[in-house]
Design a protein around this motif. Structure first.
Motif, mmCIF file in Angstrom:
data_model
loop_
_atom_site.group_PDB
_atom_site.id
_atom_site.type_symbol
_atom_site.label_atom_id
_atom_site.label_comp_id
_atom_site.label_asym_id
_atom_site.label_seq_id
_atom_site.Cartn_x
_atom_site.Cartn_y
_atom_site.Cartn_z
ATOM 1 N N LEU A 2 0.839 -1.205 0.000
ATOM 2 C CA LEU A 2 0.000 0.000 0.000
ATOM 3 C C LEU A 2 0.877 1.260 0.000
ATOM 4 O O LEU A 2 0.569 2.253 -0.661
ATOM 5 N N ARG A 7 -5.800 -7.147 6.699
ATOM 6 C CA ARG A 7 -6.160 -5.766 7.003
ATOM 7 C C ARG A 7 -5.945 -5.524 8.500
ATOM 8 O O ARG A 7 -6.418 -6.296 9.326
ATOM 9 N N GLU A 13 -4.721 1.423 7.837
ATOM 10 C CA GLU A 13 -6.016 2.042 7.543
ATOM 11 C C GLU A 13 -5.874 3.368 6.785
ATOM 12 O O GLU A 13 -6.613 3.642 5.838
ATOM 13 N N ARG A 24 -5.048 2.613 3.191
ATOM 14 C CA ARG A 24 -6.202 2.074 2.470
ATOM 15 C C ARG A 24 -7.171 3.218 2.122
ATOM 16 O O ARG A 24 -7.627 3.335 0.972
ATOM 17 N N GLU A 41 -8.201 4.256 -1.639
ATOM 18 C CA GLU A 41 -9.594 4.054 -2.073
ATOM 19 C C GLU A 41 -10.255 5.377 -2.435
ATOM 20 O O GLU A 41 -11.072 5.448 -3.349
ATOM 21 N N VAL A 82 -8.354 -1.929 -3.112
ATOM 22 C CA VAL A 82 -7.349 -2.544 -2.241
ATOM 23 C C VAL A 82 -7.847 -3.926 -1.816
ATOM 24 O O VAL A 82 -8.920 -4.040 -1.226
ATOM 25 N N TYR A 91 -6.994 -7.025 0.497
ATOM 26 C CA TYR A 91 -6.177 -7.669 1.533
ATOM 27 C C TYR A 91 -6.262 -9.182 1.359
ATOM 28 O O TYR A 91 -7.248 -9.699 0.822
#
Ligand code: SF4
Length: 498
Positions: free
Chosen positions: A335, A357, A362, A365, A369, A375, A377
């Motif tokens: 990520l 995840r 977070e 992500r 997004e 994304v 996981y």
């Protein structure tokens, strides 16, 4: 281990996971399995689709000075793990305690492991001895927790790292790192410990995750305007680094899958932050998170941002990336890499990571997004390939089998680990490092098209290889004979059981 259990010696990572889990539970490993499954929750990617997960733990042990690592497992697993270790330049001995069905069933294997540990644990040579139970000894309940905690001051650490409990080799790094941190934290809480080699007088940030060697000093430079420095990063290089890391002001889970390690930092009363100093947005947010967690004033945080962000912006602007990319891997930094590529101008519709995840990714992500990236996981190879075929990118970055598939399709492709392991990611150095390799690969698109046309008609799957034109003919009746033999064997075992 009571010795009454039939060991699951024939099961492996290629099948039989449920049987191994059942056997491990019956052999008294329920608490271990429950902990592994809570720390490393499953998703669609339940089975190893890459190397044996235990390689992660083995690598962490082998990279530490004055730490001996001993494997307990089937010879074929140990052969593969030893080969991979030396392929990656371990230059260290991998210890091995062999077994056979008899020594496993009768409990002799545990005695053999204990003897090996006593033979190895010499304070002149080692600070710690690590013993790793692979699949079969874990499923058979070999009780490493009954090993002595220390021998003549040499710490003994036994861990279970079965492929049926730890999904990726990335998470296996956390199994050993977390176990070592726990041991070191208990030592530090009960008395004086060895002085770390490089003791910082400034408040420090302990970075969690295996990084390119230039990254920790680069992160140190980002922190300096706040009057902070980096602690030894984890996984670390020697035992006393663990004390220095635990002594930090803030722990930074840059790789977001170190659940057991984070638990130890929290137990030591250290705040833990997620994400990493990646690109302009990521660095600004990360410096603010570190500063806030360390109780820094807004002025100090602003000073750190002012010192870092213009150089990162300039590096990104000077190295623009104009390409549509799909990105997948099992390192845990997918990520972060995707964020950096996108800030440099890449279009990334899909990011897949074999890791789960967690709260520490977070922010990444949400950032991805928000910009339209899907994304995934715990992505499986099948999902990564489907995304690549759907997107038809200018460049596919992924694992070895994905790269192979991309090449078959004439799509320029790059192995993720090679791309990230040989260059910095963070700060201004990271911002400029990826553009050249992306440009070199996407420039090669016509070469890939020529390659596909060159190999046209060579054959694939059962007709792959020179001289094979048709599907190989199966020996008549062989499958049926094998099926009947299996059935007969199963029946005879049932008869023994009753
Ligand atoms: S130890 Fe590794 S290689 Fe061996 S069966 Fe388990 S997952 Fe597979």
């Amino acid at each position: 281990m009571d010795g009454s259990l039939a060991p699951a010696t024939e099961a492996s990572c290629h099948g039989g996971r449920d049987r191994l889990v059942e056997a491990a539970r019956a052999a008294g490993k329920s608490a271990t399995l429950d902990k592994l499954m809570a720390d490393y929750p499953r998703g669609p990617h339940d089975q190893p689709q890459s190397m044996c997960p235990a390689f992660g733990s083995l690598r962490v042990g082998l990279r530490m000075k004055r730490v001996a690592t001993i494997l307990s497992g089937s010879a074929c697993c140990v052969y593969g793990l030893t080969f991979t270790s030396h392929f990656y330049g371990a230059r260290r001995t991998v210890g091995y305690v062999p077994f056979n069905s008899e020594s496993l069933v009768k409990g002799q294997l545990f005695e053999d492991i204990r003897n090996a540990v006593y033979e190895t644990a010499k304070p002149a040579d080692y600070d710690a001895v690590v013993v790793i139970n692979l699949c079969v000894p874990t499923a058979s309940g070999v009780p490493l927790d009954l090993l002595p905690k220390q021998i003549d001051g040499v710490r003994i650490i036994g861990i279970d790292v079965p492929g049926f409990g730890v999904p990726t080799h990335a998470e296996a790094k956390d199994v050993l790192t977390g176990a070592m941190l726990k041991y070191a934290r208990n030592e530090a809480e009960t008395g004086p410990v060895a002085r770390p080699r490089h003791l910082e007088d400034r408040p420090t940030v302990a970075v969690i995750g295996e990084l390119f060697p230039a990254d920790p000093p680069g992160i140190g430079a980002l922190l300096a305007p706040m009057g902070m420095a980096v602690a030894p990063s984890l996984p670390c290089r020697e035992w006393r680094d663990l004390y220095a890391a635990l002594d930090c002001e803030v722990a930074a889970a840059v790789h977001p899958f170190y659940t057991a390690s984070v638990r130890e930092f929290r137990a030591a009363g250290r705040p833990v932050i997620g994400s990493g100093p990646i690109g302009v947005d990521g660095t600004a947010d990360w410096l603010a998170a570190v500063g806030n967690a360390a109780g820094m004033t807004g002025a100090k945080i602003d000073a750190a941002k002012a010192a870092a962000l213009p150089a990162i912006r300039a590096a990104l602007d000077a190295n623009p990336i104009r390409a549509r990319i799909t990105l997948s891997g099992y390192e845990g930094s997918e990520l972060l890499v995707a964020r950096l590529l996108m800030e440099a101008g890449a279009e990334i519709p899909y990011v897949g990571t074999a890791c789960p995840r967690t709260e520490w990714s977070e922010a990444d992500r949400a950032w991805l997004e928000h910009r339209g990236t899907h994304v995934q996981y715990r992505a499986s190879l099948e999902q990564d390939i489907a995304a690549m075929m759907d997107v038809r990118p200018d460049l596919a970055v992924g694992t070895t089998p994905l790269v192979q598939k991309a090449k078959e399709l004439g799509i320029p492709a790059l192995y993720f680990t090679n791309m990230v392991s040989a260059r910095p990611l963070f700060g201004a150095a990271g911002a400029g490092s990826l553009a050249a390799i992306v440009a070199a690969q996407t420039r090669g698109a016509p070469r890939f098209a020529r390659m596909v046309s060159f190999f046209e008609g060579v054959g694939s799957q059962t007709t792959a290889g020179y001289g094979f034109k048709g599907k190989p003919v199966e020996p008549q009746g062989a499958r049926e004979r094998t099926r009947k033999a299996r059935l007969a064997k199963a029946k005879s075992l049932e008869a023994v059981g009753t």
